[in-house]
Design a protein around this motif. Structure first.
Motif, mmCIF file in Angstrom:
data_model
loop_
_atom_site.group_PDB
_atom_site.id
_atom_site.type_symbol
_atom_site.label_atom_id
_atom_site.label_comp_id
_atom_site.label_asym_id
_atom_site.label_seq_id
_atom_site.Cartn_x
_atom_site.Cartn_y
_atom_site.Cartn_z
ATOM 1 N N LYS A 278 0.886 -1.322 -0.300
ATOM 2 C CA LYS A 278 -0.141 -0.222 -0.104
ATOM 3 C C LYS A 278 0.688 1.751 0.182
ATOM 4 N N LYS A 279 1.924 0.604 0.465
ATOM 5 C CA LYS A 279 2.906 2.394 0.796
ATOM 6 C C LYS A 279 3.748 2.465 -0.579
ATOM 7 N N HIS A 280 4.715 1.268 -1.027
ATOM 8 C CA HIS A 280 4.936 1.084 -2.412
ATOM 9 C C HIS A 280 4.439 -0.183 -2.998
ATOM 10 N N PHE A 281 3.784 0.759 -4.253
ATOM 11 C CA PHE A 281 2.610 0.006 -5.082
ATOM 12 C C PHE A 281 3.754 -0.587 -6.330
ATOM 13 N N ARG A 282 4.899 0.243 -6.421
ATOM 14 C CA ARG A 282 5.757 0.550 -7.919
ATOM 15 C C ARG A 282 6.813 -0.630 -7.926
ATOM 16 N N PRO A 283 7.758 -0.548 -6.896
ATOM 17 C CA PRO A 283 8.826 -1.809 -7.143
ATOM 18 C C PRO A 283 8.435 -3.285 -7.732
ATOM 19 N N ARG A 284 9.322 -3.740 -7.984
ATOM 20 C CA ARG A 284 9.408 -4.912 -8.869
ATOM 21 C C ARG A 284 9.079 -5.903 -7.944
ATOM 22 N N PHE A 285 10.261 -6.167 -7.366
ATOM 23 C CA PHE A 285 10.281 -7.076 -6.220
ATOM 24 C C PHE A 285 9.891 -6.552 -4.488
ATOM 25 N N SER A 286 9.179 -7.336 -3.654
ATOM 26 C CA SER A 286 9.152 -6.838 -2.685
ATOM 27 C C SER A 286 10.088 -7.149 -1.388
ATOM 28 N N TRP A 287 10.643 -6.810 -0.440
ATOM 29 C CA TRP A 287 11.678 -7.127 0.730
ATOM 30 C C TRP A 287 11.105 -8.191 1.916
ATOM 31 N N VAL A 288 9.690 -7.566 1.427
ATOM 32 C CA VAL A 288 9.328 -8.182 3.167
ATOM 33 C C VAL A 288 8.875 -9.571 2.283
ATOM 34 N N VAL A 289 8.423 -9.719 1.280
ATOM 35 C CA VAL A 289 8.450 -10.991 0.515
ATOM 36 C C VAL A 289 9.143 -11.863 0.770
ATOM 37 N N ILE A 290 10.334 -11.437 0.224
ATOM 38 C CA ILE A 290 11.363 -12.004 -0.011
ATOM 39 C C ILE A 290 12.014 -12.044 1.173
ATOM 40 N N THR A 291 12.308 -11.711 2.275
ATOM 41 C CA THR A 291 12.848 -11.706 3.825
ATOM 42 C C THR A 291 12.038 -12.521 4.657
ATOM 43 N N GLY A 292 11.142 -12.422 4.500
ATOM 44 C CA GLY A 292 9.824 -13.367 5.539
ATOM 45 C C GLY A 292 10.462 -14.639 4.800
ATOM 46 N N SER A 293 9.876 -14.971 3.736
ATOM 47 C CA SER A 293 10.015 -16.020 2.960
ATOM 48 C C SER A 293 11.206 -16.870 3.172
ATOM 49 N N ILE A 294 12.269 -16.658 3.565
ATOM 50 C CA ILE A 294 13.180 -17.113 4.112
ATOM 51 C C ILE A 294 13.357 -17.555 4.872
ATOM 52 N N ILE A 295 12.860 -16.959 6.113
ATOM 53 C CA ILE A 295 13.267 -16.886 7.456
ATOM 54 C C ILE A 295 11.978 -17.679 8.461
ATOM 55 N N PHE A 296 10.674 -17.172 7.931
ATOM 56 C CA PHE A 296 9.453 -17.680 8.256
ATOM 57 C C PHE A 296 9.262 -18.879 8.450
ATOM 58 N N PRO A 297 9.740 -19.676 7.446
ATOM 59 C CA PRO A 297 9.790 -21.310 7.373
ATOM 60 C C PRO A 297 10.216 -21.859 7.815
ATOM 61 N N PHE A 298 12.003 -21.818 8.396
ATOM 62 C CA PHE A 298 12.887 -22.321 9.225
ATOM 63 C C PHE A 298 12.304 -21.561 10.195
ATOM 64 N N ILE A 299 11.444 -20.441 11.646
ATOM 65 C CA ILE A 299 10.869 -21.152 12.613
ATOM 66 C C ILE A 299 9.715 -21.044 13.003
ATOM 67 N N ILE A 300 8.955 -22.076 11.849
ATOM 68 C CA ILE A 300 7.891 -22.856 11.568
ATOM 69 C C ILE A 300 7.878 -24.019 11.964
ATOM 70 N N LEU A 301 9.384 -24.545 10.873
ATOM 71 C CA LEU A 301 10.187 -26.007 11.372
ATOM 72 C C LEU A 301 10.293 -26.375 12.733
ATOM 73 N N PHE A 302 11.148 -24.986 13.105
ATOM 74 C CA PHE A 302 11.969 -25.284 14.506
ATOM 75 C C PHE A 302 11.307 -25.241 15.811
ATOM 76 N N SER A 303 10.091 -24.354 15.847
ATOM 77 C CA SER A 303 9.338 -24.414 16.603
ATOM 78 C C SER A 303 8.700 -25.979 17.132
ATOM 79 N N TYR A 304 8.867 -26.939 15.692
ATOM 80 C CA TYR A 304 7.942 -28.099 16.489
ATOM 81 C C TYR A 304 9.260 -28.433 17.364
ATOM 82 N N MET A 305 10.235 -28.604 16.947
ATOM 83 C CA MET A 305 11.607 -28.980 18.093
ATOM 84 C C MET A 305 11.472 -28.665 19.483
#
Length: 360
Positions: A278-305
């Motif tokens: 909503k704030k930045h609709f022009r950039p082709r890539f979103s750093w929020v998507v890229i960073t979160g998609s790398i970090i959050f799946p690991f956090i989710i799986l690691f939380s199992y342990m």
């Protein structure tokens, strides 16, 4: 999931019982003796005293027998393995020494062991106890005997030994148990009475048995009396109580807790993606998507342990901390990352299109 290797890893990582090591440590196993056809056990008295840690127990047992004839004979065969201290036997207050079965004990029908042919005439292992989950069989080679010149009439055979507890680790808390097989009495020609005295005053832990409520109990001293075999395998065990908070988490299950956390993280991430676009609709890539998609799946799986560790921490010193190959869930990180990234990219893509339309 088409890859069978990944499928195997999934089941290994999610199974609480997937453990390379044996989920228990064997303790002592003994029981009521096998008896000659010329003798009868009229009364069996078992006195058990547990130690302060419930890891050893002193067994003091009396067999009141009646012999039908005079002479040199083998009245009883004993089975006792892995006991902590010497298995001692007295016949009418006279100490005697136990011997292993001789190599040729099967011999002819007229030999000294002809009364016990039921133990070795079948090729099948003799089973002391059998349940849906386990069975306890014996090898005749582990039996021990003594020869005695017994007169016709009544005699008292006394046995003493210190037994090791069986330690089970397949649950969230360690279960300790002492075992004593009563099933050999099924081979007796008659059955008298059985008394069980249990002294648990040294450790004062709330124990449980599998042979019913005692006839009397006072200050951790319990007493039972039976006129028939109550169970094939007598068990006295202690299993610590699991704290309520830990039990709630166990009932939910660490895998479900991981999914719940994953859903919360995904919702927060989606909101962050939409807020950014909503704030930045022009950039082709979103750093929020890229960073979160790398970090959050690991956090989710690691939380199992982590959920296993949290439950163990709540349980405290009684936790077994044996949960198998739970770390293998991390092997799914590449797969989860790709799926997660695609989903978040779709959220970002649709949000970006909506923002562009609203700003035309």
């Amino acid at each position: 999931m088409k890859n069978p290797f990944l499928l195997l890893l999934f089941f290994l990582s999610c199974s609480l019982n997937a453990n390379m090591a044996q989920p228990y440590i064997e303790g002592s196993l003994s029981g009521t003796p096998f008896i000659s056809k010329y003798a009868a056990i009229n009364h069996e008295k078992i006195s058990i005293t547990t130690d302060a840690d419930f890891q050893t127990a002193f067994f003091d047992i009396e067999y009141h027998i009646t012999c039908d004839k005079d002479g040199h004979q083998i009245p009883l065969l004993f089975y006792a393995i892995d006991f902590k201290k010497e298995f001692s036997v007295w016949v009418d207050d006279i100490p005697i020494y136990l011997l292993p079965l001789p190599f040729d004990y099967k011999g002819s029908k007229n030999n000294a062991f002809s009364d016990f042919t039921y133990l070795y005439e079948s090729d099948k292992e003799l089973v002391l106890s059998e349940t849906d989950n386990s069975s306890f069989g014996i090898r005749t080679e582990d039996l021990k005997f003594f020869k005695a010149d017994l007169s016709k009439g009544n005699h008292i055979i006394k046995v003493q030994y210190t037994a090791n507890a069986w330690n089970y680790y397949s649950s969230w808390v360690q279960k300790d148990t002492f075992k004593y097989a009563l099933s050999p009495a099924n081979y007796w020609k008659s059955y008298g009475t059985l008394e069980i005295w249990l002294n648990n005053t040294k450790n004062k832990k709330p124990i449980t048995t599998n042979f019913g409520e005692p006839n009397s109990t006072a200050n951790q001293q319990l007493y039972w009396k039976f006129t028939k075999i109550p169970v094939n395998m007598m068990e006295i065990y202690f299993e610590p109580e699991i704290p309520n908070t830990a039990q709630i988490l166990i009932d939910i299950n660490p895998f479900r807790l991981m999914l719940i956390l994953g859903a919360i993280i995904m919702i927060i991430h989606i909101l962050a993606i939409r807020y950014y676009r909503k704030k930045h609709f022009r950039p082709r890539f979103s750093w929020v998507v890229i960073t979160g998609s790398i970090i959050f799946p690991f956090i989710i799986l690691f939380s199992y342990m982590v959920f296993y560790w949290i439950i163990d921490w709540i349980i405290g010193e009684n936790a077994t901390q044996r949960h198998g190959y739970i770390f293998l869930i991390i092997a799914f990180y590449p797969v989860v990352l790709i799926i997660y990234w695609i989903l978040m990219w779709l959220v970002d893509y649709t949000t970006k299109k909506q923002m562009k339309k609203s700003n035309i």
